[in-house]
Enzyme design. Sequence first.
Site, PDB file in Angstrom:
ATOM      1  N   ASP A   1      27.765  11.763  13.813  1.00  0.00           N
ATOM      2  CA  ASP A   1      27.419  10.387  13.176  1.00  0.00           C
ATOM      3  C   ASP A   1      28.578   9.343  13.347  1.00  0.00           C
ATOM      4  OD1 ASP A   1      25.721   8.833  11.344  1.00  0.00           O
ATOM      5  OD2 ASP A   1      27.582   8.861  10.071  1.00  0.00           O
TER       6      ASP A   1
ATOM      7  N   GLU B   1      26.458   9.973  18.444  1.00  0.00           N
ATOM      8  CA  GLU B   1      25.740   8.568  18.009  1.00  0.00           C
ATOM      9  C   GLU B   1      26.606   7.541  18.856  1.00  0.00           C
ATOM     10  OE1 GLU B   1      23.990   5.861  14.589  1.00  0.00           O
ATOM     11  OE2 GLU B   1      25.806   6.960  14.164  1.00  0.00           O
TER      12      GLU B   1
HETATM   13  C1  GLC Z   1      24.721   6.427  11.216  1.00  0.00           C
HETATM   14  C2  GLC Z   1      23.296   6.815  10.692  1.00  0.00           C
HETATM   15  C3  GLC Z   1      22.871   6.058   9.735  1.00  0.00           C
HETATM   16  C4  GLC Z   1      23.740   5.927   8.578  1.00  0.00           C
HETATM   17  C5  GLC Z   1      25.421   5.404   9.132  1.00  0.00           C
HETATM   18  C6  GLC Z   1      26.423   5.702   8.215  1.00  0.00           C
HETATM   19  O1  GLC Z   1      24.510   5.152  11.978  1.00  0.00           O
HETATM   20  O2  GLC Z   1      22.500   7.172  11.730  1.00  0.00           O
HETATM   21  O3  GLC Z   1      21.661   6.408   9.085  1.00  0.00           O
HETATM   22  O4  GLC Z   1      23.574   4.882   7.539  1.00  0.00           O
HETATM   23  O5  GLC Z   1      25.597   6.167  10.467  1.00  0.00           O
HETATM   24  O6  GLC Z   1      26.816   7.125   8.092  1.00  0.00           O
END
Ligand code: GLC
Length: 564
Positions: free
Chosen positions: A226, A286
């Site tokens: 993440d 991500e």
């Molecule tokens: C990423 C996740 C999202 C979350 C953020 C903070 O972007 O996909 O859903 O709110 O991280 O952890």
Amino acid sequence: MLRTLLSALTLSLCTTLPAGAPAVDTEGHAWWQHAVFYEIYPRSFQDSTGNGVGDLNGITARLDYLRGLGVDALWLTPCFPSPQVDFGYDVSDYWDIDPLFGTLQDFDRLVAEGRERGLKVILDLVLNHTSDQHPWFKESRSSRTSPRRDWYVWRDGKGPGAPPCNWESLFGGPAWTLDPATGQYYYHYFYRQQPDLNWRNPAVKDEMLDVTRWWYRRGVAGFRLDAVDTVFEDPGLADNPVLPGRNEYGDPNMKNLHNYKLEEEHGLLKDLRRVADETGAVLIGETYTESTPELKAYYGNGRDELQMPTGHMLAMAQTLSAADFRQRIDATLATGFWPVWVLGNHDLARTATRFGDGRHDDAIAKVLAALLLTLPGTPILYYGEELGMVNNDPVRLEDVRDPLARQGWPRAKRRDGARTPMQWDGTAGAGFTKGKPWLPIPPSAATRNVAAESGEPGSVLNFHRQVLALRRGDPALREGDYRPLNPADPNVLSCLRTYRNEAVLVTLNLSPEQRSLSFDLKALGWDPTRAVRLATSGAALPEAGLPLELGPYGVAMVSVPRLR
Ligand code: GLC
């Protein structure tokens, strides 16, 4: 540490440790290169207790559906203990399962039953921050001299009421919150309940690497990392450049120069990869970007950082334009590394809502499926996209669950709409729950659901099943070379996927008009007179396979043998 050792011992007694080096096939491909990944938002997949919230036992109960759909690996968004301020992305314990979702034993059963069906499980690792309820943070904030003080980013303000620098939270407001007990500010890229860990402290890294090892031993096949771009920030706390205008929270626009995508994150990715390689696990990042060099950098040298950075080039498309998609595909392929394809996820509006025109919604859902599942590389499908589920945005503030939307209301409806329960059947709870679902189920669920669509041969669901089965059985689609055709066509994307003696011609009409297409396949060494239809949606094929007549948003996939 003791905990790690004890757990390792217990686990080694009850599970088989995965073999050392990653297994590759004769083409040199690892398992994740042949796999289709499926993202599950556990709150919304299947409730097994009647409390209106999905859980792990619910997912286990649906494994046969997933196997039948034809996916190979399940990415579960965070299900660790959490106060659920950001629905699990605020972790308060990395070594357990939130009781809301079940127990560690439920998790083990999910992994074991998945394994029996050839389905791997990927967890979502939140590295950048923890919950403010995590014992580490509680200890850290307890005093300036706490041994955990340096696990988070604490600084003095610039003066009365003035934070240490001008950085803003992605979720609105300043990225610094004053903690009156010790008179210092802590940094949070996201909500104030999500304090950033200090990744310059080696103890933080060691602990998190141990977390990954522990879950690998438990049978996890990889992690989605993440928000990896936000883990490091400039220790000098230089102010970010302010840009003209304001964002949807009313904050000044800003370029996150000093707290986003810092070079140091590549060192962390290398460390995580070294541990992942011990079990052949995969790391999905991500990693939002529309820049090829930036995307390329996440792969490191191709063996030492992320296997699957998700550039989200496709996911950021806003219109169904062949030229725009072609450019996004080219930009992704240009890294030269194994591509990863994403169209939707739990942070973005559903594709049916983003791209649907209200007249050809099913055809559009199918053309997008064919795009996602026939590009060379590994696709990640978001739950419910296989049904053509639409966004169900809240209309009243009191119905909003995503704190982001509350903050930006009513300008930003944000993420609830794309996170509604999976639609299994046409009953009141959509087969998802016997209780009150945590987010409302849209009226469209009456017909857009697994039971109804399974019974309709031409449904969006059955089209997904068909293309996924083709992909599984056909090496040209799974790992064949990719050759784009008609690169200037403003409406139709076409390509050949070729493997040894077979080419699969894929044509996708991204326009609402009928299109007639012909290709000189002979000139390329393929024999159109022996073409065989693999899958079509809104397309007519003559006996000899070509020319193709594609209806609005039509798809044709045709197998063509080599010229004799
Ligand atoms: C990423 C996740 C999202 C979350 C953020 C903070 O972007 O996909 O859903 O709110 O991280 O952890």
